[in-house]
Design an enzyme around this catalytic site. Structure first.
Site, PDB file in Angstrom:
ATOM      1  N   SER A 175       0.836  -1.203   0.000  1.00 32.48           N
ATOM      2  CA  SER A 175       0.000   0.000   0.000  1.00 32.48           C
ATOM      3  C   SER A 175       0.876   1.260   0.000  1.00 32.48           C
ATOM      4  CB  SER A 175      -0.956  -0.056   1.206  1.00 32.48           C
ATOM      5  OG  SER A 175      -1.973   0.888   1.059  1.00 32.48           O
ATOM      6  N   ASP A 337      -9.350  -5.800  -4.068  1.00 33.06           N
ATOM      7  CA  ASP A 337      -8.992  -4.475  -3.550  1.00 33.06           C
ATOM      8  C   ASP A 337      -9.890  -3.396  -4.154  1.00 33.06           C
ATOM      9  OD1 ASP A 337      -7.715  -2.181  -2.589  1.00 33.06           O
ATOM     10  OD2 ASP A 337      -5.729  -3.034  -2.856  1.00 33.06           O
ATOM     11  N   HIS A 368      -8.269  -5.014   0.033  1.00 36.62           N
ATOM     12  CA  HIS A 368      -6.969  -4.356   0.197  1.00 36.62           C
ATOM     13  C   HIS A 368      -6.146  -5.050   1.286  1.00 36.62           C
ATOM     14  CE1 HIS A 368      -4.236  -0.987  -0.370  1.00 36.62           C
ATOM     15  NE2 HIS A 368      -4.247  -0.720   0.926  1.00 36.62           N
TER      16      HIS A 368
END
Lengths: 387, 387
Positions: A175, A337, A368
């Site tokens: 991320s 995600d 995610h």
């Protein structure tokens, strides 16, 4: 003789400990830069950040792997500080002796970012709005400069320089950690051999920037935020808790979310009273409040801003910047995600030379968050890619 | 003879008008129920709603199709009120003479819901917190009862009863309109021959209920909301605008969103100033402000609540309720929908008897909104299903 015996004993105890808990014991260390100049030309004196490492640096210092952490994360990527810790670092499933990122082979190092969310966690060391500006003796507050992913990378580079590490076997991050990993490969193409952006992207678009701004909104709307000057009064807890709750939901695919929170059909009061909340909302807020206890509202705003501003190279052409990367690259988005969509990894990978770049998806019910909790699903690909 | 001539002239003018603009001209009508009892046992006296119709009701009143509208929508599903109107009703692409929902064959009717968002639109007639409670001479405010999708359906049923329509050739609705359409088929299995839930679901889960609560949050946090009692002071415009902006984004897939709003990389100020907004955020808010001009903040809260509470049959077992449906059913989710995911249509369809139910996806770049703007992509399936 005694020394050798003691060493053997230590090694034996260490091995037994590993055997007993299968857990590395790690130690947080501090690194300081006396004067740091940010990308937007401001000065932070000093910068102080925490870091930790697993495994051993080899003689020619060629076996280092840098792990860059996600938005709500810290440098605690693996192991425990104490055997009694309730949980290990977030990627313990893939970092350790004999694991995908094998600490018998690699020296794995991770650094708390600037403006780390968990500034009040005793195991986090960071510099940001909530820390004291020595020039004034008070918290920086919003006088802290806007910092970027490139600033996070520069702080890490200073640390690695101080350790004499000039080559990275790999940079791996999930991320917001993927932004840092990509920026490493863009800024220092000769230093980075391999790059793994997990649930990542080389650019934030308008859609993602607005989604992130929606995390900032509850903080800014909380009267207790006082335009960022709350340090004499206490945190804007309502806004902070709400922001953390939104981050939690946006990182979860509905399947995993619904498994954790009550069904609306089980609630009676909301059908009678327009102001009655749903149980799921209250449960989410309660969980967020616990997590928010070690966090700072302004730090969240600065992390949001750093993320919103990200694009590879930080200029006006991220595609061109990304095409300069020399690192062998493996994109690992999560199929479900809904925050950083797999299409963002695909678009990023598409501008890199095909022989350099590969792509695989992480399956799972968490969306995610599969990039953290389900990382073992791609452990083999990671191990193969690193060796 | 004169009468016949005039009739011919009228038909000729009407046809020519259709030929010239290819647009139906429609008229908003009002329907009143003197005393309406809600699902939670409260009384609304009177209920007044707007409705409009396209095509002609046949002699045995067997050719009616009911269109139930979405969250931000109205009963204006097709045509124009005046030839000079800038836009047609939202599904004009599929409703009209010779179109998928052919007004040469069908009598198509649509009704403004209770607590309609666009209460200040001169072409909307609704009853809700912003309308006057004759018992007090003041707006209902939060004394208005919580209303549900089943209440919306009951209001529509009263209207159809008053017109002598006991059979519906089909009920078709998008998003919140799909909830009403499904509820029709559940409550009145003998009256509904065909059912088309577009971008729909037969249940709202915890994830969706919390997502919707996040639309309510900016309104409730706006001090100008005054716990719902703002009618003497003016609307909580900041909160209302923000809610509308969030609804707009959540209905759009990133591809369509990014095509409309500025890239963050083009903004300089946010890198210098933590409080400087991104252009995309400002553009989205400006657009939302325009849409919010005819909306009421409390109505939005009531629509959110009605949506959150929805599950087929409104009891504790939506699957069981749905299995009672006799209507031939066609689910039409949008592939890129991130608000009511195609998996929700799939889970809904899965509990209905296979010979009764069919399923197709709407493609496009707009996500949830593809159910409105890209409905012509499934026009043929709809036409085939209705005939």
């Amino acid at each position: 003789m005694l020394k050798t015996l003691l060493m053997c004993l230590c090694v034996l105890l260490y091995s037994q400990h590993l055997l007993a808990t299968d857990t590395l014991l790690v130690k947080k260390q501090a690194f300081e830069i006396a004067e740091f100049t940010t990308q937007n030309g401001k000065t932070i004196s000093p910068v102080r950040v925490g870091w930790e490492a697993y495994g051993h640096l080899n003689a020619d210092k060629s076996n280092a792997i840098l792990i860059t952490h996600f938005f709500s994360g810290t440098s605690h990527a693996a192991g425990k500080y104490q055997p009694s810790d309730p949980a290990t670092g977030y990627w313990d499933a893939i970092i350790g002796p004999g694991k995908a990122i094998d600490t018998n082979k690699f020296y794995v190092i991770s650094v708390d970012t600037l403006v780390n969310a968990n500034v009040f966690d005793p195991n986090v060391i960071t510099t940001g709005p909530a820390t004291i500006n020595p020039a004034t003796g008070k918290p920086w507050g919003l006088t802290f400069p806007v910092v970027t992913i490139a600033d996070f990378v520069e702080v890490q580079r200073h640390l690695l320089d101080s350790l004499g590490i000039t080559q990275l076997h790999a940079v791996i991050g999930a991320s917001m950690g993927s932004f840092q990993a990509i920026e490493w490969a863009v800024r220092y193409p000769e230093r980075v051999k391999r790059l793994i952006p997990v649930i990542g992207t080389a650019y934030l678009d308008a859609w993602a920037a607005v989604r992130l701004e929606r995390w900032a909104y509850p903080i800014k709307q909380d009267p207790a935020w006082r335009n960022g000057n709350y340090y004499d009064y206490g945190q804007p807890l309502h806004g902070l808790r709400t922001a953390v709750a939104y981050i939690t939901q946006d990182a979860l695919y509905p399947t995993a979310f619904n498994a954790r929170f009550s069904e609306p059909a089980d609630d009676v009061a909301p059908h009678q009273d327009i102001l009655a909340p749903f149980s799921a909302w209250q449960e989410l807020m309660a969980q967020a409040q616990t997590r928010a206890a070690v966090q700072d509202a302004n730090h969240i705003l600065y992390l949001i801003r750093a993320s919103q501003l990200y694009r590879a190279g930080m200029g006006d052409n991220w595609q061109q910047a990304l095409s300069q990367v020399k690192a062998k690259t493996l994109f690992l988005p999560a199929t479900g995600d809904q925050l950083l969509l797999p299409t963002m990894s695909q678009r990023s990978a598409a501008v890199m030379p095909p022989p350099t770049v590969s792509y695989a998806e992480i399956p799972g019910d968490f969306g995610h968050l599969d990039g953290i909790v389900n990382i073992s699903a791609v452990a083999e690909q990671i191990a193969l890619f690193l060796n």
